[in-house]
Design a protein around this motif. Sequence first.
Motif, PDB file in Angstrom:
ATOM      1  N   ASP A  34       0.841  -1.057   0.025  1.00 49.04           N
ATOM      2  CA  ASP A  34       0.031  -0.092   0.057  1.00 49.04           C
ATOM      3  C   ASP A  34       0.802   1.203   0.054  1.00 49.04           C
ATOM      4  OD1 ASP A  34      -2.258  -1.492   0.083  1.00 49.04           O
ATOM      5  OD2 ASP A  34      -2.312  -1.585   2.179  1.00 49.04           O
ATOM      6  N   SER A  35       1.998   1.160  -0.800  1.00 50.44           N
ATOM      7  CA  SER A  35       2.950   2.331  -0.580  1.00 50.44           C
ATOM      8  C   SER A  35       2.282   3.547  -1.026  1.00 50.44           C
ATOM      9  CB  SER A  35       4.156   1.988  -1.439  1.00 50.44           C
ATOM     10  OG  SER A  35       4.967   3.145  -1.549  1.00 50.44           O
ATOM     11  N   ILE A  36       2.569   4.782  -0.477  1.00 52.19           N
ATOM     12  CA  ILE A  36       1.992   6.022  -0.940  1.00 52.19           C
ATOM     13  C   ILE A  36       2.311   6.397  -2.224  1.00 52.19           C
ATOM     14  CG2 ILE A  36       3.694   7.378   0.062  1.00 52.19           C
ATOM     15  CD1 ILE A  36       1.614   9.422   0.765  1.00 52.19           C
ATOM     16  N   GLY A  37       3.710   5.909  -2.833  1.00 55.89           N
ATOM     17  CA  GLY A  37       4.475   6.411  -3.909  1.00 55.89           C
ATOM     18  C   GLY A  37       3.552   6.033  -5.199  1.00 55.89           C
ATOM     19  N   PHE A  38       2.768   4.948  -5.248  1.00 53.71           N
ATOM     20  CA  PHE A  38       2.203   4.617  -6.448  1.00 53.71           C
ATOM     21  C   PHE A  38       1.149   5.401  -6.914  1.00 53.71           C
ATOM     22  CE2 PHE A  38       3.647   0.142  -4.783  1.00 53.71           C
ATOM     23  CZ  PHE A  38       4.608  -0.137  -5.896  1.00 53.71           C
ATOM     24  N   PHE A  39       0.600   6.282  -6.168  1.00 53.29           N
ATOM     25  CA  PHE A  39      -0.617   6.953  -6.782  1.00 53.29           C
ATOM     26  C   PHE A  39      -0.130   8.708  -6.838  1.00 53.29           C
ATOM     27  CE2 PHE A  39      -1.277   7.539  -2.189  1.00 53.29           C
ATOM     28  CZ  PHE A  39      -1.280   9.159  -2.122  1.00 53.29           C
ATOM     29  N   ASN A  47      -7.973   6.465  -9.780  1.00 50.87           N
ATOM     30  CA  ASN A  47      -6.540   5.731  -9.451  1.00 50.87           C
ATOM     31  C   ASN A  47      -5.996   6.114  -8.009  1.00 50.87           C
ATOM     32  OD1 ASN A  47      -5.912   3.864 -11.609  1.00 50.87           O
ATOM     33  ND2 ASN A  47      -5.968   5.558 -12.958  1.00 50.87           N
ATOM     34  N   VAL A  48      -6.237   7.258  -7.767  1.00 45.47           N
ATOM     35  CA  VAL A  48      -5.719   7.620  -6.194  1.00 45.47           C
ATOM     36  C   VAL A  48      -6.550   6.842  -5.413  1.00 45.47           C
ATOM     37  CG1 VAL A  48      -5.412   9.774  -4.859  1.00 45.47           C
ATOM     38  CG2 VAL A  48      -4.645   9.811  -6.903  1.00 45.47           C
ATOM     39  N   LEU A  49      -7.837   6.924  -5.676  1.00 49.62           N
ATOM     40  CA  LEU A  49      -8.750   6.272  -4.467  1.00 49.62           C
ATOM     41  C   LEU A  49      -8.495   4.838  -4.488  1.00 49.62           C
ATOM     42  CD1 LEU A  49     -12.086   8.408  -5.020  1.00 49.62           C
ATOM     43  CD2 LEU A  49     -10.446   8.632  -3.107  1.00 49.62           C
ATOM     44  N   ALA A  50      -8.649   4.439  -5.626  1.00 52.33           N
ATOM     45  CA  ALA A  50      -8.292   2.852  -5.912  1.00 52.33           C
ATOM     46  C   ALA A  50      -6.939   2.577  -5.031  1.00 52.33           C
ATOM     47  CB  ALA A  50      -8.170   2.376  -7.107  1.00 52.33           C
ATOM     48  N   SER A  51      -5.585   3.410  -5.188  1.00 52.72           N
ATOM     49  CA  SER A  51      -4.397   2.899  -4.548  1.00 52.72           C
ATOM     50  C   SER A  51      -4.556   3.020  -3.078  1.00 52.72           C
ATOM     51  CB  SER A  51      -3.393   3.771  -4.938  1.00 52.72           C
ATOM     52  OG  SER A  51      -2.139   3.434  -4.509  1.00 52.72           O
ATOM     53  N   LEU A  52      -5.308   3.830  -2.585  1.00 47.90           N
ATOM     54  CA  LEU A  52      -5.399   4.161  -1.138  1.00 47.90           C
ATOM     55  C   LEU A  52      -6.535   3.335  -0.455  1.00 47.90           C
ATOM     56  CD1 LEU A  52      -5.641   8.041  -0.974  1.00 47.90           C
ATOM     57  CD2 LEU A  52      -3.707   6.477  -0.161  1.00 47.90           C
ATOM     58  N   LEU A  53      -7.598   2.765  -1.073  1.00 46.64           N
ATOM     59  CA  LEU A  53      -8.744   2.266  -0.398  1.00 46.64           C
ATOM     60  C   LEU A  53      -8.680   0.620  -0.777  1.00 46.64           C
ATOM     61  CD1 LEU A  53     -11.392   4.949  -1.061  1.00 46.64           C
ATOM     62  CD2 LEU A  53      -9.958   4.669   1.089  1.00 46.64           C
ATOM     63  N   LEU A  54      -8.147   0.399  -2.025  1.00 48.30           N
ATOM     64  CA  LEU A  54      -8.264  -0.965  -2.382  1.00 48.30           C
ATOM     65  C   LEU A  54      -7.118  -1.885  -2.243  1.00 48.30           C
ATOM     66  CD1 LEU A  54     -10.186  -0.639  -5.667  1.00 48.30           C
ATOM     67  CD2 LEU A  54     -11.028  -0.872  -3.371  1.00 48.30           C
ATOM     68  N   HIS A  73      -4.585  -5.869  -2.995  1.00 46.88           N
ATOM     69  CA  HIS A  73      -4.337  -6.857  -4.098  1.00 46.88           C
ATOM     70  C   HIS A  73      -4.446  -6.271  -5.617  1.00 46.88           C
ATOM     71  CE1 HIS A  73      -5.239  -9.486  -0.723  1.00 46.88           C
ATOM     72  NE2 HIS A  73      -6.516  -9.261  -0.568  1.00 46.88           N
ATOM     73  N   ALA A  74      -4.784  -7.007  -6.469  1.00 40.08           N
ATOM     74  CA  ALA A  74      -4.809  -6.386  -7.801  1.00 40.08           C
ATOM     75  C   ALA A  74      -5.692  -5.475  -8.151  1.00 40.08           C
ATOM     76  CB  ALA A  74      -5.096  -7.347  -8.846  1.00 40.08           C
ATOM     77  N   TYR A  75      -6.816  -4.989  -7.029  1.00 38.93           N
ATOM     78  CA  TYR A  75      -7.668  -4.110  -7.490  1.00 38.93           C
ATOM     79  C   TYR A  75      -7.112  -2.569  -7.438  1.00 38.93           C
ATOM     80  CZ  TYR A  75     -11.371  -7.652  -6.266  1.00 38.93           C
ATOM     81  OH  TYR A  75     -12.076  -8.489  -6.103  1.00 38.93           O
ATOM     82  N   LYS A  76      -5.673  -2.419  -6.664  1.00 39.91           N
ATOM     83  CA  LYS A  76      -5.303  -1.110  -6.664  1.00 39.91           C
ATOM     84  C   LYS A  76      -4.831  -0.560  -7.864  1.00 39.91           C
ATOM     85  CE  LYS A  76      -2.150  -2.289  -3.450  1.00 39.91           C
ATOM     86  NZ  LYS A  76      -1.222  -1.891  -4.574  1.00 39.91           N
ATOM     87  N   ALA A  77      -4.390  -1.589  -8.812  1.00 41.76           N
ATOM     88  CA  ALA A  77      -3.758  -1.218 -10.207  1.00 41.76           C
ATOM     89  C   ALA A  77      -4.387  -1.411 -11.313  1.00 41.76           C
ATOM     90  CB  ALA A  77      -2.324  -1.933 -10.098  1.00 41.76           C
ATOM     91  N   MET A  78      -5.689  -1.863 -11.081  1.00 39.58           N
ATOM     92  CA  MET A  78      -6.352  -2.331 -12.493  1.00 39.58           C
ATOM     93  C   MET A  78      -7.062  -1.200 -13.316  1.00 39.58           C
ATOM     94  SD  MET A  78     -10.049  -3.805 -10.937  1.00 39.58           S
ATOM     95  CE  MET A  78      -9.414  -5.089 -10.147  1.00 39.58           C
ATOM     96  N   PHE A  79      -6.888   0.074 -12.606  1.00 41.98           N
ATOM     97  CA  PHE A  79      -7.436   1.172 -13.340  1.00 41.98           C
ATOM     98  C   PHE A  79      -6.571   2.103 -13.947  1.00 41.98           C
ATOM     99  CE2 PHE A  79     -11.212   0.263 -10.351  1.00 41.98           C
ATOM    100  CZ  PHE A  79     -12.082  -0.200 -11.279  1.00 41.98           C
ATOM    101  N   GLN A  80      -5.205   1.648 -13.658  1.00 44.28           N
ATOM    102  CA  GLN A  80      -3.968   2.663 -14.064  1.00 44.28           C
ATOM    103  C   GLN A  80      -3.972   2.608 -15.600  1.00 44.28           C
ATOM    104  OE1 GLN A  80      -0.581   1.314 -11.910  1.00 44.28           O
ATOM    105  NE2 GLN A  80      -1.397   1.790 -10.124  1.00 44.28           N
ATOM    106  N   ASP A  81      -3.854   1.424 -16.024  1.00 41.82           N
ATOM    107  CA  ASP A  81      -3.481   1.352 -17.605  1.00 41.82           C
ATOM    108  C   ASP A  81      -4.903   1.736 -18.168  1.00 41.82           C
ATOM    109  OD1 ASP A  81      -0.994   0.699 -18.042  1.00 41.82           O
ATOM    110  OD2 ASP A  81      -1.393  -1.228 -17.311  1.00 41.82           O
ATOM    111  N   PHE A  82      -6.123   1.672 -17.641  1.00 38.25           N
ATOM    112  CA  PHE A  82      -7.378   1.958 -18.173  1.00 38.25           C
ATOM    113  C   PHE A  82      -7.403   3.547 -18.397  1.00 38.25           C
ATOM    114  CE2 PHE A  82     -11.511   3.766 -17.573  1.00 38.25           C
ATOM    115  CZ  PHE A  82     -12.392   3.275 -18.376  1.00 38.25           C
ATOM    116  N   GLN A  83      -6.716   4.379 -17.762  1.00 33.55           N
ATOM    117  CA  GLN A  83      -6.746   5.668 -17.686  1.00 33.55           C
ATOM    118  C   GLN A  83      -5.623   5.930 -18.981  1.00 33.55           C
ATOM    119  OE1 GLN A  83      -5.231   7.821 -14.432  1.00 33.55           O
ATOM    120  NE2 GLN A  83      -4.876   9.839 -15.536  1.00 33.55           N
TER     121      GLN A  83
END
Length: 302
Positions: free
Chosen positions: A165-170, A224-231, A233-243
């Motif tokens: 859940d590293s903060i740097g990902f968002f 993506n910011v909310l997903a990275s903070l709140l989700l 497993h793989a849910y955190k990154a699933m919308f990154q490439d969608f953007q």
Amino acid sequence: METKYSADDVAATMSLQISSYIYTSMATFWTYGYVCSLHEEWTFLLLSRWTKVKFLYVVARYVPFFLFTSHLYMNFTPDENPNKCLILDHICSCFSLLSVLCSESFFVLRTYALWNNNRIVLAALLTAFLAAGVTSVGLFFGLSGTVPFQTSPIPGISGCYQPSDSIGFFVPYILLSALELGLISLTLVRALQTWQTANTHLFTVLLKHNIFYYACGLFCSVVNVLASLLLHHAYKAMFQDFQFIILAILATHMHLYLWHMDRHLHGSDALTLIPLSEISYGVVGSSSAGSAESSAVTGSGS
């Protein structure tokens, strides 16, 4: 004897499956959109001049093909080697960053041209653009190397994810939001300054395109910011490439629409011979600036 799995294992497995479904859906949507616009796209590729803007178009348009290929391979190929997952993730990150950089470059050029090729605006845009890009590259590759990948312990489930859940990902998405807010602010200020003298069809189309693009980009960044903070497993990154895919589709389709609009105004026979300054007169207040903007948004310049 049945093997029991924890609730966390089941949740991680479901996230991998849903992530795979999302990437498959995105690949299908991208392929469908490409097939539907195949005639217009190849007309543009064959008849327009090769310029820097056209090069940006080609990269932004076709990099998603390699991005989808890499991600689908990582999602559907059984592999329990975290090192291989890291390598594939780096490859996907390269394609993602290249795609979004090219997509954003279209609107950096548009904003620069709208401001009559103002060097101060260009310096500010390039500084913000490079700062966001370099920081994002450092975070993407720096943090991913320190966070181990995991796979599902349930047999038959492929794919891997980073559980941290590293903060740097968002942070890159916050930087991207800041860049887009800067671009839309400059666009709106210029629109207010020149609206009475540049109320042309091209000016209106550009303004609508830019605002719609920035609105989509900001919305996806917030998701993506909310997903990275709140989700998890793989849910955190699933919308990154969608953007990144949505931005690439919007940028290239908007550019293609403007090019065909210009082609219709000038006539197909004169497409590669007549400059674009005529349709852009009044867009930014001068014919030279108008010519520069047309070159920026259609790629027809020399």
